[in-house]
Enzyme design. Structure first.
Site, PDB file in Angstrom:
ATOM      1  N   GLY A  14      -3.932  47.445  33.877  1.00  0.00           N
ATOM      2  CA  GLY A  14      -5.141  47.456  34.687  1.00  0.00           C
ATOM      3  C   GLY A  14      -5.565  46.063  35.104  1.00  0.00           C
ATOM      4  O   GLY A  14      -5.978  45.830  36.247  1.00  0.00           O
ATOM      5  N   ALA A  76      -2.771  57.145  28.474  1.00  0.00           N
ATOM      6  CA  ALA A  76      -2.656  58.516  28.989  1.00  0.00           C
ATOM      7  C   ALA A  76      -3.081  59.510  27.924  1.00  0.00           C
ATOM      8  O   ALA A  76      -2.991  59.233  26.726  1.00  0.00           O
ATOM      9  CB  ALA A  76      -1.218  58.768  29.421  1.00  0.00           C
ATOM     10  N   ASN A 102       0.063  56.873  33.067  1.00  0.00           N
ATOM     11  CA  ASN A 102       1.251  57.731  33.036  1.00  0.00           C
ATOM     12  C   ASN A 102       0.892  59.129  32.558  1.00  0.00           C
ATOM     13  O   ASN A 102       1.329  59.572  31.500  1.00  0.00           O
ATOM     14  CB  ASN A 102       2.299  57.146  32.091  1.00  0.00           C
ATOM     15  CG  ASN A 102       3.336  56.347  32.840  1.00  0.00           C
ATOM     16  OD1 ASN A 102       3.514  56.511  34.049  1.00  0.00           O
ATOM     17  ND2 ASN A 102       4.019  55.477  32.134  1.00  0.00           N
ATOM     18  N   SER A 128       4.821  52.217  39.057  1.00  0.00           N
ATOM     19  CA  SER A 128       6.006  51.744  38.337  1.00  0.00           C
ATOM     20  C   SER A 128       6.216  50.257  38.562  1.00  0.00           C
ATOM     21  O   SER A 128       5.865  49.716  39.604  1.00  0.00           O
ATOM     22  CB  SER A 128       7.249  52.501  38.793  1.00  0.00           C
ATOM     23  OG  SER A 128       8.389  51.916  38.197  1.00  0.00           O
ATOM     24  N   LYS A 182       6.795  60.333  39.447  1.00  0.00           N
ATOM     25  CA  LYS A 182       6.822  59.155  38.561  1.00  0.00           C
ATOM     26  C   LYS A 182       7.546  59.506  37.261  1.00  0.00           C
ATOM     27  O   LYS A 182       8.331  58.725  36.735  1.00  0.00           O
ATOM     28  CB  LYS A 182       5.401  58.666  38.268  1.00  0.00           C
ATOM     29  CG  LYS A 182       5.291  57.601  37.162  1.00  0.00           C
ATOM     30  CD  LYS A 182       5.904  56.308  37.604  1.00  0.00           C
ATOM     31  CE  LYS A 182       6.096  55.189  36.598  1.00  0.00           C
ATOM     32  NZ  LYS A 182       5.505  55.128  35.335  1.00  0.00           N
ATOM     33  N   HIS A 185      11.193  59.669  37.982  1.00  0.00           N
ATOM     34  CA  HIS A 185      11.619  58.266  38.126  1.00  0.00           C
ATOM     35  C   HIS A 185      11.925  57.671  36.754  1.00  0.00           C
ATOM     36  O   HIS A 185      12.958  57.044  36.536  1.00  0.00           O
ATOM     37  CB  HIS A 185      10.525  57.459  38.832  1.00  0.00           C
ATOM     38  CG  HIS A 185      10.641  55.972  38.653  1.00  0.00           C
ATOM     39  ND1 HIS A 185      10.297  55.336  37.471  1.00  0.00           N
ATOM     40  CD2 HIS A 185      11.092  55.004  39.477  1.00  0.00           C
ATOM     41  CE1 HIS A 185      10.535  54.042  37.593  1.00  0.00           C
ATOM     42  NE2 HIS A 185      11.020  53.811  38.798  1.00  0.00           N
ATOM     43  N   ASN A 186      11.016  57.888  35.803  1.00  0.00           N
ATOM     44  CA  ASN A 186      11.237  57.350  34.459  1.00  0.00           C
ATOM     45  C   ASN A 186      12.449  58.001  33.793  1.00  0.00           C
ATOM     46  O   ASN A 186      13.186  57.344  33.065  1.00  0.00           O
ATOM     47  CB  ASN A 186       9.997  57.556  33.594  1.00  0.00           C
ATOM     48  CG  ASN A 186       8.898  56.570  33.930  1.00  0.00           C
ATOM     49  OD1 ASN A 186       8.835  56.064  35.038  1.00  0.00           O
ATOM     50  ND2 ASN A 186       8.017  56.305  32.991  1.00  0.00           N
ATOM     51  N   GLU A 189      15.390  56.397  35.078  1.00  0.00           N
ATOM     52  CA  GLU A 189      15.473  55.077  34.438  1.00  0.00           C
ATOM     53  C   GLU A 189      16.166  55.197  33.069  1.00  0.00           C
ATOM     54  O   GLU A 189      16.994  54.354  32.705  1.00  0.00           O
ATOM     55  CB  GLU A 189      14.035  54.560  34.305  1.00  0.00           C
ATOM     56  CG  GLU A 189      13.862  53.197  33.715  1.00  0.00           C
ATOM     57  CD  GLU A 189      12.354  52.880  33.556  1.00  0.00           C
ATOM     58  OE1 GLU A 189      11.595  53.026  34.538  1.00  0.00           O
ATOM     59  OE2 GLU A 189      11.943  52.513  32.449  1.00  0.00           O
TER      60      GLU A 189
HETATM   61  P1  NDP Z   1      -2.641  51.103  27.115  1.00  0.00           P
HETATM   62  O1  NDP Z   1      -1.881  52.322  27.427  1.00  0.00           O
HETATM   63  O2  NDP Z   1      -2.301  50.321  25.908  1.00  0.00           O
HETATM   64  O3  NDP Z   1      -4.204  51.490  27.049  1.00  0.00           O
HETATM   65  C1  NDP Z   1      -5.189  50.550  26.707  1.00  0.00           C
HETATM   66  C2  NDP Z   1      -6.417  50.740  27.572  1.00  0.00           C
HETATM   67  O4  NDP Z   1      -6.963  52.058  27.407  1.00  0.00           O
HETATM   68  C3  NDP Z   1      -7.521  49.783  27.198  1.00  0.00           C
HETATM   69  O5  NDP Z   1      -8.204  49.390  28.356  1.00  0.00           O
HETATM   70  C4  NDP Z   1      -8.391  50.640  26.297  1.00  0.00           C
HETATM   71  O6  NDP Z   1      -9.715  50.200  26.199  1.00  0.00           O
HETATM   72  C5  NDP Z   1      -8.331  51.940  27.034  1.00  0.00           C
HETATM   73  N1  NDP Z   1      -8.723  53.080  26.218  1.00  0.00           N
HETATM   74  C6  NDP Z   1      -8.042  53.653  25.203  1.00  0.00           C
HETATM   75  N2  NDP Z   1      -8.719  54.695  24.692  1.00  0.00           N
HETATM   76  C7  NDP Z   1      -9.876  54.766  25.384  1.00  0.00           C
HETATM   77  C8  NDP Z   1     -10.997  55.637  25.332  1.00  0.00           C
HETATM   78  N3  NDP Z   1     -11.040  56.657  24.477  1.00  0.00           N
HETATM   79  N4  NDP Z   1     -12.005  55.434  26.215  1.00  0.00           N
HETATM   80  C9  NDP Z   1     -11.953  54.409  27.092  1.00  0.00           C
HETATM   81  N5  NDP Z   1     -10.927  53.563  27.198  1.00  0.00           N
HETATM   82  C10 NDP Z   1      -9.891  53.733  26.352  1.00  0.00           C
HETATM   83  O7  NDP Z   1      -2.649  50.102  28.371  1.00  0.00           O
HETATM   84  P2  NDP Z   1      -1.510  49.714  29.409  1.00  0.00           P
HETATM   85  O8  NDP Z   1      -2.139  48.700  30.289  1.00  0.00           O
HETATM   86  O9  NDP Z   1      -0.218  49.392  28.754  1.00  0.00           O
HETATM   87  O10 NDP Z   1      -1.274  51.046  30.238  1.00  0.00           O
HETATM   88  C11 NDP Z   1      -2.315  51.675  30.966  1.00  0.00           C
HETATM   89  C12 NDP Z   1      -1.764  52.942  31.579  1.00  0.00           C
HETATM   90  O11 NDP Z   1      -0.711  52.610  32.479  1.00  0.00           O
HETATM   91  C13 NDP Z   1      -1.166  53.913  30.574  1.00  0.00           C
HETATM   92  O12 NDP Z   1      -1.467  55.218  30.970  1.00  0.00           O
HETATM   93  C14 NDP Z   1       0.313  53.643  30.665  1.00  0.00           C
HETATM   94  O13 NDP Z   1       1.075  54.747  30.293  1.00  0.00           O
HETATM   95  C15 NDP Z   1       0.457  53.323  32.137  1.00  0.00           C
HETATM   96  N6  NDP Z   1       1.609  52.502  32.503  1.00  0.00           N
HETATM   97  C16 NDP Z   1       2.008  51.478  31.721  1.00  0.00           C
HETATM   98  C17 NDP Z   1       3.107  50.707  32.063  1.00  0.00           C
HETATM   99  C18 NDP Z   1       3.493  49.564  31.214  1.00  0.00           C
HETATM  100  O14 NDP Z   1       4.528  48.948  31.525  1.00  0.00           O
HETATM  101  N7  NDP Z   1       2.740  49.207  30.189  1.00  0.00           N
HETATM  102  C19 NDP Z   1       3.878  50.963  33.278  1.00  0.00           C
HETATM  103  C20 NDP Z   1       3.348  52.021  34.074  1.00  0.00           C
HETATM  104  C21 NDP Z   1       2.274  52.759  33.680  1.00  0.00           C
HETATM  105  P3  NDP Z   1     -10.135  49.180  25.000  1.00  0.00           P
HETATM  106  O15 NDP Z   1      -9.733  47.831  25.481  1.00  0.00           O
HETATM  107  O16 NDP Z   1     -11.616  49.341  24.902  1.00  0.00           O
HETATM  108  O17 NDP Z   1      -9.405  49.614  23.766  1.00  0.00           O
END
Ligand code: NDP
Length: 476
Positions: A14, A76, A102, A128, A182, A185-186, A189
């Protein structure tokens, strides 16, 4: 309100996506459950564009121009539902909620329905390219209404990777379509990586070459048809030396591959759809096998290594055979993945264009490859292609590679080197091209023990043999 769009969930993905959006001149509202991630983003990168940080969800929503578009980029599953529950009461009719995590496409279908009933647009957006892609240009698969894409499209196409001037982002179809593709795609991969791993294993153990030497082989392959991000990265990983031990890096890494679940989802969905994605399935199972440490230990203790490694007379030819096997099996894995997309699209009424996916997967994402241009061309020439395998370019690749592919599977099998993806792809190829399959015998068995009936080659209809009686045949 001043922000063009909002993003909540500022972990690695994000945070980088928000920076990407800001860098492209869009004012972005940012929020995270724990405030620290929001403030550190502003401190570290606030000068890269116009960010509007909020500590509370209410302030965050209030800072976005209407109709609002809000991207959710959190873990997710339950976390996404929790954020949707907190966010949506604060929104107004016509606002757009985008889940860029995801998500499983069935969750997306469910959420889309629930939000639509409340007058909100819900978009399931597959992103992705990992961390690096999110920042510098990912490949983006958008599932949602036309209306939502009209608002979202310009920003999404702006921040996506570019290949030959074309953005790697598209409106895939309605509701779950984006997350579905998506997911596949994975899965692809997974297959790609498994095939590369098998090629490496065979070359290393049959030719006895060191990882650094094999890095050169992969580097060379990257100059040809196999030109892709993953092959390039393979050369990089194989060439790497572990600083602590001075040994090849690949030799000090524990050999149990992990998975987050998208491969498994792809296989589960393929089973539901009745699409044989053998390459993806074998790749997913191979990761499971690698993780079954206790069984592996027990088996190693009982079954000694085979020493029946075949001698190779012409090493260069063997390297070329492995390249051909890798390429042919890759064609099969992609053909199967695209079959799954076509079938998923048919069953859900999504009207997905496979050619568009090949186009947006050419850049930004992990499976980006020259090869995808060939797939794009194939679907451009023939949008309703039955299977990629029979299209002119790919059929030639399979025919040219066939002999080498067989030699590699034979050599690996003789040497006791597992090549589940090479071998299952070859079997799939053989199954498709054979005149007769032993499925006829299976039908006979099913009719015998369960009166399940069978069709005949010479007549229309459905038949049953009175196995326990006089063995005459009756119409079923
Ligand atoms: P994570 O999957 O590790 O998620 C962490 C984030 O989720 C933090 O901002 C956390 O907030 C928030 N969160 C978790 N639980 C809650 C909750 N109950 N309420 C509110 N916020 C919550 O982060 P990533 O950046 O790795 O991935 C984000 C998304 O993108 C996931 O769905 C992942 O599958 C997808 N994705 C990831 C890729 C990658 O390479 N990492 C590639 C493509 C997609 P806090 O900081 O407060 O804990």
């Amino acid at each position: 309100p001043t922000a063009d769009i909002g993003l909540t969930g500022l972990a690695v993905m994000g945070r980088n996506l928000a920076r990407n959006i800001a860098r492209h001149g869009h004012t972005i509202a940012v929020h995270n459950r724990s405030t620290e991630k929001m403030t550190s983003l502003l401190e570290d990168h606030g000068d890269e564009g116009d960010f509007v940080g909020s500590e509370s969800m209410a302030d965050f929503v209030a800072s976005i121009k209407q109709p609002r578009a809000v991207i959710i980029m959190v873990k997710a599953g339950e976390a996404t539902d929790a954020v949707i529950d907190e966010l949506t009461p604060l929104l107004d009719e016509g606002d757009i909620v985008v889940d860029a995590g995801n998500a499983h496409f069935e969750d997306t279908l469910r959420r889309q329905q629930a939000l639509e009933e409340r007058g909100l647009h819900f978009v399931g957006m597959g992103v992705s390219g990992g961390e690096e892609g999110a920042l510098n240009g990912p490949s983006i698969m958008v599932g949602g209404s036309e209306h939502a894409y009209e608002t979202l499209g310009p920003i999404v196409e702006d921040i996506a990777a570019l290949v030959d001037g074309t953005p790697c982002a598209t409106h895939v179809g309605p509701d779950g379509a984006g997350h579905f593709v998506k997911m596949v795609h994975n899965g692809i991969e997974y297959a790609d990586m498994q095939l590369i791993a098998e090629a490496y294993d065979v070359l290393r153990n049959i030719l006895g070459r060191e990882p650094a030497e094999l890095a050169d082989v992969f580097r060379e392959w990257n100059e040809g048809d196999l030109d892709s991000f993953l092959i390039e990265m393979t050369a990089d990983v194989l060439a790497h030396t572990d600083a602590a031990t001075g040994r090849p890096f690949v030799d000090v890494v524990a050999d149990a591959a992990e998975q987050k679940g998208t491969g498994r989802w792809t296989v589960q969905s393929a089973l539901d759809l009745g699409v044989p994605v053998t390459g993806i399935a074998e790749a997913t199972f191979a990761r499971s096998v690698s993780g079954h440490v206790e069984q592996r230990e027990a088996a190693r203790a009982v079954f000694s290594q085979t020493s029946d490694t075949p001698g190779v007379e012409d090493e260069e030819q063997f390297v070329e055979d492995v390249r051909a096997a890798l390429y042919a099996a890759k064609v099969v894995a992609y053909a199967q993945g695209f079959d799954q997309i076509t079938e998923g699209s048919n069953q859900h009424g999504w009207d997905v264009s496979p050619g568009d996916l090949a186009t947006i997967w050419r850049g930004g994402c992990i499976i980006r490859a020259k090869f995808l241009d060939r797939i794009r061309e194939a679907y451009e020439a023939e949008p309703d292609l039955t299977t990629l395998m029979t299209q002119e370019y790919f059929s030639k690749a399979l025919r040219d590679g066939e002999a080498g592919w067989r030699r590699v599977v034979v050599a690996a099998t003789q040497a006791g080197i597992p090549v589940p993806a090479f071998a299952s792809s070859l079997s799939y190829f053989d199954a498709l091209r054979r005149d007769r399959l032993p499925a006829a015998l299976i039908q006979g068995l099913r009719d015998n023990f369960g009166a399940h009936t069978y069709g005949r080659v010479d007549r229309e209809g459905s038949f049953h043999t009175l196995w326990a009686g006089d063995r005459s045949e009756v119409d079923a």
